[in-house]
Design a protein around this motif. Structure first.
Motif, PDB file in Angstrom:
ATOM      1  N   LEU A 194      10.403   5.350 -16.825  1.00  0.00           N
ATOM      2  CA  LEU A 194       9.063   5.716 -17.269  1.00  0.00           C
ATOM      3  C   LEU A 194       8.221   6.096 -16.050  1.00  0.00           C
ATOM      4  O   LEU A 194       7.855   5.233 -15.256  1.00  0.00           O
ATOM      5  N   PRO A 195       7.917   7.386 -15.872  1.00  0.00           N
ATOM      6  CA  PRO A 195       7.056   7.797 -14.765  1.00  0.00           C
ATOM      7  C   PRO A 195       5.675   7.154 -14.868  1.00  0.00           C
ATOM      8  O   PRO A 195       5.166   6.931 -15.978  1.00  0.00           O
ATOM      9  N   ARG A 196       5.078   6.880 -13.749  1.00  0.00           N
ATOM     10  CA  ARG A 196       3.769   6.211 -13.737  1.00  0.00           C
ATOM     11  C   ARG A 196       2.717   7.043 -14.461  1.00  0.00           C
ATOM     12  O   ARG A 196       1.847   6.493 -15.152  1.00  0.00           O
ATOM     13  N   ASN A 197       2.800   8.367 -14.330  1.00  0.00           N
ATOM     14  CA  ASN A 197       1.803   9.206 -14.995  1.00  0.00           C
ATOM     15  C   ASN A 197       2.016   9.303 -16.505  1.00  0.00           C
ATOM     16  O   ASN A 197       1.204   9.905 -17.204  1.00  0.00           O
ATOM     17  N   ASN A 198       3.107   8.713 -17.008  1.00  0.00           N
ATOM     18  CA  ASN A 198       3.343   8.680 -18.449  1.00  0.00           C
ATOM     19  C   ASN A 198       2.975   7.331 -19.050  1.00  0.00           C
ATOM     20  O   ASN A 198       3.105   7.125 -20.259  1.00  0.00           O
ATOM     21  N   LEU A 199       2.541   6.404 -18.211  1.00  0.00           N
ATOM     22  CA  LEU A 199       2.094   5.092 -18.671  1.00  0.00           C
ATOM     23  C   LEU A 199       0.592   5.133 -18.930  1.00  0.00           C
ATOM     24  O   LEU A 199      -0.186   5.488 -18.049  1.00  0.00           O
ATOM     25  N   VAL A 200       0.201   4.761 -20.132  1.00  0.00           N
ATOM     26  CA  VAL A 200      -1.230   4.674 -20.456  1.00  0.00           C
ATOM     27  C   VAL A 200      -1.750   3.296 -20.087  1.00  0.00           C
ATOM     28  O   VAL A 200      -2.683   3.149 -19.306  1.00  0.00           O
ATOM     29  N   GLU A 201      -1.109   2.266 -20.636  1.00  0.00           N
ATOM     30  CA  GLU A 201      -1.454   0.888 -20.303  1.00  0.00           C
ATOM     31  C   GLU A 201      -0.395  -0.051 -20.850  1.00  0.00           C
ATOM     32  O   GLU A 201       0.425   0.327 -21.684  1.00  0.00           O
ATOM     33  N   ALA A 202      -0.433  -1.270 -20.380  1.00  0.00           N
ATOM     34  CA  ALA A 202       0.476  -2.317 -20.859  1.00  0.00           C
ATOM     35  C   ALA A 202      -0.356  -3.496 -21.345  1.00  0.00           C
ATOM     36  O   ALA A 202      -1.476  -3.723 -20.875  1.00  0.00           O
ATOM     37  N   GLY A 203       0.189  -4.236 -22.288  1.00  0.00           N
ATOM     38  CA  GLY A 203      -0.521  -5.394 -22.809  1.00  0.00           C
ATOM     39  C   GLY A 203       0.386  -6.240 -23.681  1.00  0.00           C
ATOM     40  O   GLY A 203       1.585  -5.977 -23.806  1.00  0.00           O
ATOM     41  N   ILE A 204      -0.182  -7.257 -24.294  1.00  0.00           N
ATOM     42  CA  ILE A 204       0.562  -8.161 -25.164  1.00  0.00           C
ATOM     43  C   ILE A 204       0.170  -7.864 -26.610  1.00  0.00           C
ATOM     44  O   ILE A 204      -0.988  -8.045 -26.982  1.00  0.00           O
ATOM     45  N   PRO A 205       1.125  -7.381 -27.434  1.00  0.00           N
ATOM     46  CA  PRO A 205       0.807  -7.113 -28.839  1.00  0.00           C
ATOM     47  C   PRO A 205       0.381  -8.395 -29.542  1.00  0.00           C
ATOM     48  O   PRO A 205       1.052  -9.413 -29.449  1.00  0.00           O
ATOM     49  N   LYS A 206      -0.735  -8.329 -30.259  1.00  0.00           N
ATOM     50  CA  LYS A 206      -1.247  -9.528 -30.927  1.00  0.00           C
ATOM     51  C   LYS A 206      -2.002  -9.144 -32.186  1.00  0.00           C
ATOM     52  O   LYS A 206      -2.390  -7.981 -32.378  1.00  0.00           O
ATOM     53  N   SER A 207      -2.215 -10.120 -33.052  1.00  0.00           N
ATOM     54  CA  SER A 207      -3.019  -9.919 -34.249  1.00  0.00           C
ATOM     55  C   SER A 207      -3.729 -11.213 -34.590  1.00  0.00           C
ATOM     56  O   SER A 207      -3.280 -12.304 -34.209  1.00  0.00           O
TER      57      SER A 207
END
Length: 241
Positions: free
Chosen positions: A92-105
């Protein structure tokens, strides 16, 4: 945490892949000890000894499967995030990463989280075209449990579309590009993940070298300032030696 620095990259070893030799060694010792007790006395083998021998066999099996995994599971350099699997890798190229996080509800008074790091991708086609069908097939199987958890979190009343449970072998990306076969199935899985969690791609905790919150934070900092993150990881490696 185990890391390896290779010029401009840092390789991270998953905690779940460690101690393979120790598991096999402990299992082998347990079996040998039980065999010696049985051979050196006239009485029959006891239930406790059978349990210890069985536990030893299980430990050897666990250690063997751990030893079959890649030594390093994640590689980070200034331009790419690379996930290594025994059936291949994805990049995954860095410029193709929007953001990372923990899926939650939020369900009532409780906040539910997936035991994985979610990754939002800018260009789905760039990722799918770099993914091998063989790895796609394996990830579809291995991440099935995470996907079912995501579906359960998203569909509180249990009325989720039935087609979510079986990925279609035809897929059309947001840009209009059409896929078939295993890549189409993985594209549909990503689309379902997106609807259920807001993230396209998942990295389960078992493939990471740290907890999911710290790794998501690491990726977001890497997105903004890769050189600083790599320098911090390299310094951490030097301190751990």
């Amino acid at each position: 945490m185990t890391k390896s620095v290779n010029n401009e990259s840092v390789k991270l070893r998953a905690t779940a892949n460690q101690h393979a030799v120790e598991f096999m060694l402990v299992g082998a010792i347990a079996i040998i000890v039980v065999m010696l007790f049985v051979l050196l006395r006239p009485t029959p083998i006891s239930k406790v000894e059978i349990f210890i021998a069985s536990a030893g066999i299980v430990a050897i099996i666990i250690g063997f499967f751990k030893s079959q995994e890649p030594y390093f599971s994640v590689e980070i350099n200034c331009n790419n995030l690379i996930y290594w699997h025994k059936f291949g890798f994805w990049r995954l190229p860095r410029n193709n990463l929007v953001e990372a996080g923990i899926p939650k509800s939020i369900q009532g008074e409780f906040e539910l989280e997936l035991n994985a790091v979610g990754i939002k991708i800018k260009d789905i086609d760039e990722f799918l075209l770099s993914l091998s069908p063989r790895l796609a097939a394996k990830l579809l199987i291995e991440q099935r449990h995470i996907f079912l958890q995501a579906v359960k979190m998203h569909c509180e009343n249990g009325n989720c579309p039935e087609d979510w449970l079986i990925e279609d072998s035809a897929y059309c990306s947001p840009s209009g590009k059409k896929y078939s076969g295993l890549l189409a199935m993985f594209g549909n899985r990503m689309a379902h993940f997106k609807l259920a969690t807001g993230y396209d791609l998942m990295l389960t905790e078992t493939v990471l070298d740290r907890d999911i919150w710290r790794f998501a934070n690491l990726l977001n900092h890497w997105k903004r300032d890769p050189e600083r993150v790599l320098n911090q990881l390299q310094q951490s490696l030097l301190r751990s030696k």
